[in-house]
Motif scaffolding. Structure first.
Motif, PDB file in Angstrom:
ATOM      1  N   UNK A 432       0.862  -1.170   0.000  1.00 33.60           N
ATOM      2  CA  UNK A 432       0.000   0.000   0.000  1.00 33.60           C
ATOM      3  C   UNK A 432       0.904   1.226   0.000  1.00 33.60           C
ATOM      4  N   UNK A 433       0.978   1.865  -1.160  1.00 27.31           N
ATOM      5  CA  UNK A 433       1.716   3.119  -1.247  1.00 27.31           C
ATOM      6  C   UNK A 433       0.789   4.186  -0.682  1.00 27.31           C
ATOM      7  N   UNK A 434       1.289   4.956   0.278  1.00 27.30           N
ATOM      8  CA  UNK A 434       0.330   5.650   1.132  1.00 27.30           C
ATOM      9  C   UNK A 434       0.664   7.117   1.384  1.00 27.30           C
ATOM     10  N   UNK A 435      -0.369   7.932   1.350  1.00 27.63           N
ATOM     11  CA  UNK A 435      -0.218   9.349   1.723  1.00 27.63           C
ATOM     12  C   UNK A 435      -0.254   9.516   3.240  1.00 27.63           C
ATOM     13  N   UNK A 436      -0.840   8.538   3.918  1.00 26.69           N
ATOM     14  CA  UNK A 436      -0.787   8.523   5.379  1.00 26.69           C
ATOM     15  C   UNK A 436       0.588   8.023   5.817  1.00 26.69           C
ATOM     16  N   UNK A 443       0.571   0.013   5.445  1.00 26.91           N
ATOM     17  CA  UNK A 443      -0.727   0.216   6.087  1.00 26.91           C
ATOM     18  C   UNK A 443      -0.744   1.502   6.904  1.00 26.91           C
ATOM     19  N   UNK A 444      -1.836   2.232   6.754  1.00 23.83           N
ATOM     20  CA  UNK A 444      -1.965   3.497   7.451  1.00 23.83           C
ATOM     21  C   UNK A 444      -2.330   3.347   8.911  1.00 23.83           C
ATOM     22  N   UNK A 445      -3.134   2.335   9.237  1.00 26.43           N
ATOM     23  CA  UNK A 445      -3.622   2.201  10.610  1.00 26.43           C
ATOM     24  C   UNK A 445      -2.457   2.074  11.583  1.00 26.43           C
ATOM     25  N   UNK A 446      -1.416   1.316  11.142  1.00 22.70           N
ATOM     26  CA  UNK A 446      -0.280   1.092  12.032  1.00 22.70           C
ATOM     27  C   UNK A 446       0.700   2.275  12.018  1.00 22.70           C
TER      28      UNK A 446
END
Lengths: 585, 294
Positions: A432-436, A443-446
Motif C-alpha cells: 500500500x503506497x500511502x499518503x498517510x 498500512x496506514x492504521x499502524x
C-alpha cells in the motif's frame, strides 16, 4: 556603459522591436540560425509582456566570433518596427549604431532625443513586400534582409533558412520570402552608411545547436527515458509541454495536458507508481497548486521530477519575466518534513545534464527532485556545442519491474533509507503506497504508532545522506585565488561568467562557485570556498537574499556583499562588470 | 480463483458497526473473486475519507492517495501499466467536492477503469458536515440552518460529459451491487458506480431503512440502458428533498446507461500499450533530435 565586447572579438548586437503578434521572435530566431550556421556564437533575449497582440516586444540577438556566455544590453543595430521602439532603446545604442525603420510607419525627425552620429537607414518594408507580391507578415523578413545588407553579410544563408522554414508548406511562399529578404538587403546596402566591422561566414568551426533551456531540459528528460509528462500551461514552463507533445509520443512518452496542476502532479505520482519515469514542469503559481501532491511524492517515496521555472511572484506576478525568488519555496514547499533534492541548472548544458540526472537521482532515492530554473534560462536560445547524449546513463535504483517477490515490504527499514520498489503487476508485490504515515507494508492504521512513525520518518530523511553522495557537486569558475569570490545558483551563472571574462583583461580577478545542488546544501564546500576567499559576494535574483540566508543558516558564515535584482530582468554583464569594479574599488 | 475471504488481510475494519462501507467492501471482494482476479491483476486507488480507510483491509498493490485526488493517480497508473485493472474508490466529499473536476474530466476521457463512489451524503471521517450530495436543507454541524445548495447529481454530470457506463448501487443489497461491480470492471471505458452507503453515525436521515423503503431495481422494469436522455431525466427525478415520502421519491438502482464498443482515451494515445517502465530500461537515443537544433 561599457561596449561589452570581449578583447579582440568581432561582435554585433541586433535588436528588433515592435508590437506583439507580428512574429518578432520567429524572425529573430531565423537571424540567429543564420549566424550560428555561419560559425558565430549567438545568444538571444526575447522580452515581451503577457499579451498576444500589441504591447512592446523585442528580440535581442548577440552575435560574436568569440565564446560568449550571456546576453548584453548594448545594441549596434536597432530594427524599429514601430515608433515607440526608438525612444525605448536609445540609451543602449552604441556609437554609430544603425536604426532600420520604415518611413511609412513614422517620421524619424519627430522622435525626440535621437543623437547625432547614428546611422539612420530608412527601408520601405511595406512597399517592398507589395512590390515582390508578399504579405504584411513578411515585413520582418524584409527587415532581416536589411540587417544582413547593412552588415554586408551574404544573404544566401537567410535564403536557405527561409526555404527550410517554408518549403514544406508551399514552395512559392518560400520564394516570396526570399525575394523579400533580398530586396531588404539591397535597399539597406545602398544607404551609404558603412558597417564598421568585417563580418563574413567563418569556415571550419565546430557545429553548434541553437537551443533554449526548456528544450535542453526536455532533451535531457527524453534521453533519460521519460515515459510520462503531464502539465498545465504556465509561462515560462509551457514550452516543455509543447516540446514533449510534439516529439514525445513518437518516442514512447505519454504526454498529458491536464485539467489543472493538481491533476498533473498527482498523475506524475501515479505514473511513477506504475514504473514510468515521470515529470511535470510549471512555474510558481502552478507549483503552489501541486504542493500537496509534491508532499505526497515525499511520503509515498515516489520517484518524480518537477521542473520549477521561476517568474516574478507572488500570485500571477509578471508572467513573462524572470526572477530567482522561488529558492526557499522549492526547499520548503508542502507541509511536514521529507527529503527532496533541488537541482539548479545555470545554463543550457546544465539543463540537459541535470535533465537526465534528475531521473537517476529520483529513482535511486525514491523521492521528488526539483529542477529549479527561471525564465531567463527557459526562454532564450543560445548556440552551444551539441549535447553529448552518449554520456547519459539510466540508474533506476532498487526497482523491480518483473518476476516474483516474496515477503515484500514496500517501506522496509534500510540503512540508506531506500527500500526495494516492486511494481504493481509483479507477483507478490502486494503493498500500500500511502499518503498517510504507514508501517513497512504501507498500512496506514499502524502508521500512527509513535515508534513506527519515528522509524519511517527517519528512514525517509536518511536518503539525504545518500543524496549528498550522488548529486552534482558545485561548479567552480575562474582562478583559485581571486580578488572577489562569488557564490550563486541558477541562470545568474551566465552573465557572471560573461562579466568575469570582461574583467580579466582589466586585471580584475574573480572566481565563482555555482551551487548546482541547492538541496541538500553543500555546506562543506561553501565553507571551504568562503574560507579561501579575500572578499565574498552573493549575486541572486530576489529581494530578500534567499541564497545568502541559506549560507548563513547552513554554514554559520556570511558574505561581504550582496547584489540583488528583482525587477523581472536578468542581471546583465554590463551591470555586473560595473558593480564588481565598484565593490573592489 | 481466489475465494472471497482471500481478498482480506490481517487488518480488521475500523468502520463503525453497520457502516455502509462494509457492503461495498464485501461486494468488491465477491466481484473480484467471481471475475477470477488474481492479486497481481488489479490495483485499487483510494482517496481520503471513511472509504479510504478500507485501503488497509483488502489485498492489492494499491495506492492510498490524497483527498479528492485518487483519479489522476489512477489514470496515470493505468497508462503506465496497461495490463492492470485499475479500480478507484472515492467518497462523495472526496470525489464530488474536492475531486469534482477530476471526475468530470475522467468521464470525458473515458479512461478504461472503474470508479466506485462511496456516497453517504455526509462527511463521516471529519465528523458529520454536509457533503456535496447532502439533500437540500439537510442540517449538519457545518450547515445548522440546512444546506442551501442543490446536491451534486453525479449521474447527470457523468451523462452530460458522455459517460459510457453509469450505475447506482445500494450497499444494503450486496448481491445486486456485486453484479454492478462486475459489469463495471468488465466495461471497456470509464465505468462509474455511485453507491448509496448510509452513514450510520452521522446521517440520521438517509438511513438504511430510508433507502430500503425507496429503492427499486431498474432491470426489473423495462428500462432501456441505451437511452442517454432518459437516463439523464431519471437522474434528475431522484429525491433531493428531505421531506418526500417513499411514494413520492423512489430511488432507482442498477445500470442507468451503458454504451459498449466506445473509443477510450488510450485508444488515441500512440505511446500507450507497453508498460512505461520498458521505455526507461536504457537511455533513449536523442542524437537525431539534438541534430534538429542545428
Amino acid at each position: 556603459m561599457p561596449a561589452g565586447i570581449p578583447h579582440g572579438a568581432t561582435e554585433v548586437r541586433i535588436r528588433i522591436g515592435g508590437p506583439a503578434g507580428f512574429g518578432i521572435k520567429a524572425a529573430g530566431q531565423s537571424l540567429a540560425r543564420v549566424f550560428t550556421r555561419a560559425g558565430y556564437e549567438t545568444f538571444d533575449l526575447t522580452e515581451y509582456p503577457s499579451l498576444i497582440k500589441g504591447g512592446h516586444n523585442t528580440y535581442h540577438l548577440r552575435v560574436s566570433d568569440h565564446e560568449i556566455h550571456s546576453h548584453v544590453l548594448a545594441t549596434d543595430i536597432l530594427v524599429a518596427l514601430d515608433k515607440q521602439t526608438v525612444p525605448l532603446h536609445l540609451d543602449e545604442l552604441t556609437e554609430g549604431a544603425a536604426i532600420i525603420y520604415d518611413p511609412k510607419d513614422f517620421d524619424m525627425s519627430e522622435v525626440e532625443g535621437v543623437p547625432e552620429g547614428l546611422c539612420i537607414i530608412p527601408v520601405p518594408l511595406t512597399d517592398i513586400i507589395y512590390d515582390v507580391g508578399g504579405q504584411k507578415i513578411m515585413r520582418n523578413v524584409v527587415a532581416l534582409g536589411a540587417v544582413l545588407g547593412h552588415i554586408g553579410f551574404p544573404i544566401e544563408l537567410l535564403h536557405a533558412s527561409l526555404e527550410e522554414q517554408f518549403s514544406h508548406k508551399a514552395p512559392e511562399i518560400a520564394e516570396v520570402n526570399k525575394k523579400c529578404a533580398s530586396a531588404g538587403a539591397e535597399h539597406a546596402a545602398g544607404q551609404g552608411c558603412p558597417f564598421p566591422l568585417d563580418m563574413h561566414p567563418i569556415e571550419g568551426r565546430d557545429p553548434r545547436i541553437l537551443i533554449d533551456g526548456n528544450e535542453a531540459l526536455s532533451l535531457g528528460a527524453l534521453a533519460a527515458g521519460i515515459g510520462f509528462y503531464a502539465a498545465y500551461p504556465m509561462t515560462p514552463a509551457s514550452s516543455v509541454l509543447h516540446f514533449m507533445a510534439k516529439h514525445g509520443e513518437d518516442l514512447g512518452v505519454i504526454v498529458k495536458h491536464t485539467e489543472d496542476e493538481l491533476a498533473a502532479m498527482n498523475m506524475v505520482v501515479g505514473a511513477a507508481f506504475g514504473g514510468a519515469r515521470a515529470m511535470c514542469c510549471t512555474s510558481g503559481g502552478g507549483f503552489a497548486l501541486m504542493n500537496e501532491a509534491f508532499g505526497l511524492a515525499g511520503v509515498s517515496e515516489s520517484a518524480v521530477v518537477v521542473g520549477l521555472m521561476t517568474r516574478p511572484g507572488p500570485a500571477t506576478g509578471m508572467p513573462t519575466w524572470t526572477e530567482q525568488s522561488d529558492l526557499r519555496y522549492a526547499l520548503h514547499a508542502a507541509q511536514g518534513e521529507f527529503p527532496r533534492v533541488v537541482l539548479a541548472p545555470g545554463d543550457r548544458d546544465d539543463a540537459f545534464t541535470m535533465g537526465w540526472q534528475a531521473f537517476n537521482i529520483a529513482d535511486v532515492l525514491q523521492t521528488p527532485v526539483i529542477v529549479l530554473g527561471d525564465a531567463y534560462l527557459s526562454d532564450h536560445r543560445a548556440s552551444v556545442a551539441p549535447f553529448d547524449s552518449s554520456a547519459v546513463t539510466v540508474d533506476r535504483g532498487k526497482l523491480i519491474t518483473e518476476g516474483e517477490v516474496t515477503d515484500y515490504l514496500r517501506y522496509r527499514l534500510t540503512e540508506d533509507g531506500v527500500s526495494e520498489r516492486v511494481l504493481p503487476g509483479v507477483k507478490g508485490a502486494e503493498q500500500l503506497v500511502n499518503s498517510y504515515e504507514h508501517d513497512e507494508f504501507g498500512y496506514g492504521a499502524q502508521g500512527e504508532d509513535p515508534d513506527v512513525r519515528v522509524a519511517q520518518n527517519e528512514k525517509r530523511m536518511r536518503k539525504l545522506d545518500l543524496a549528498r553522495e550522488i548529486c552534482p557537486t558545485p561548479a567552480y569558475y575562474g582562478p583559485t585565488e581571486a580578488d572577489l569570490s562569488i557564490i550563486l545558483f541558477g541562470s545568474t551563472k551566465m552573465p557572471v561568467r560573461e562579466a568575469m571574462s570582461w574583467l580579466e583583461p582589466d586585471g580584475v580577478s574573480v572566481n565563482m562557485m555555482q551551487i548546482t545542488t541547492v538541496w541538500p546544501f553543500p555546506a562543506e564546500e561553501v565553507m571551504t570556498f568562503l574560507g579561501a576567499a579575500r572578499k565574498t559576494a552573493v549575486i541572486e535574483g530576489n529581494l530578500t537574499g534567499q541564497l545568502r540566508g541559506l549560507i548563513r543558516q547552513e554554514c554559520l558564515l556570511d558574505v561581504d556583499h550582496t547584489l540583488a535584482r528583482h525587477d523581472g530582468r536578468p542581471f546583465s554583464p554590463e551591470q555586473l562588470y560595473a558593480w564588481i569594479k565598484e565593490v573592489l574599488a | 480463483m481466489p475465494e472471497v475471504k482471500e481478498y482480506t488481510n490481517q487488518n480488521k475494519p475500523t468502520w463503525c458497526p453497520g457502516c455502509g462501507n462494509f457492503g461495498m467492501w464485501e461486494a468488491l471482494k465477491r466481484a473480484l473473486s467471481e471475475l477470477d482476479m488474481d492479486f497481481d491483476e488489479y490495483s485499487i486507488v483510494w482517496g481520503i475519507g471513511c472509504h479510504g480507510n478500507g485501503a488497509d483491509f483488502i489485498r492489492t498493490a494499491g495506492f492510498h492517495g490524497l483527498h479528492g485526488r485518487a483519479l489522476p493517480v489512477a489514470s496515470a497508473l493505468k497508462w503506465a501499466q496497461p495490463n492492470l485493472n485499475v479500480i478507484v474508490e472515492a467518497g462523495d466529499g472526496d470525489g464530488y467536492g474536492l475531486g469534482l473536476s477530476h471526475f468530470v474530466h475522467s468521464v470525458r476521457r473515458n479512461i478504461d477503469m472503474t470508479y466506485l463512489a462511496h456516497d453517504n451524503q455526509i462527511y463521516g471521517l471529519t465528523t458529520g458536515q454536509a457533503s456535496p450530495t447532502s439533500d437540500h436543507l439537510m442540517r449538519s454541524v457545518s450547515t445548522p440552518k440546512g444546506v442551501l445548495e442543490e446536491p451534486v447529481n453525479p449521474i447527470g454530470l457523468a451523462l452530460a460529459e458522455g459517460a459510457t457506463f453509469i450505475a447506482r448501487g445500494f450497499a444494503g443489497d450486496i448481491p445486486h451491487l456485486t453484479e454492478l461491480y462486475k459489469a463495471a470492471i468488465q466495461h471497456k471505458g470509464f465505468a462509474v458506480v455511485d453507491v448509496y452507503q448510509p452513514c450510520v453515525t452521522w446521517n440520521k436521515h438517509n438511513t438504511f431503512p430510508w433507502f430500503r423503503e425507496r429503492v427499486y431495481k431498474l432491470e426489473e422494469t423495462d428500462w432501456d440502458t441505451s437511452d442517454r436522455t432518459a437516463a439523464f431525466d431519471l437522474s434528475m427525478k431522484s429525491f433531493r428533498e428531505l421531506t418526500c415520502t417513499p411514494d413520492e421519491c423512489r430511488v432507482p438502482i442498477g445500470i442507468y446507461y451503458r454504451e459498449d464498443d466506445t473509443e477510450t482515451y488510450e485508444d488515441g494515445v500512440t505511446a500507450y500499450g507497453e508498460p512505461l517502465y520498458k521505455v526507461a530500461e536504457e537511455p533513449r537515443d536523442v542524437s537525431a533530435l539534438i541534430a534538429e537544433f542545428r
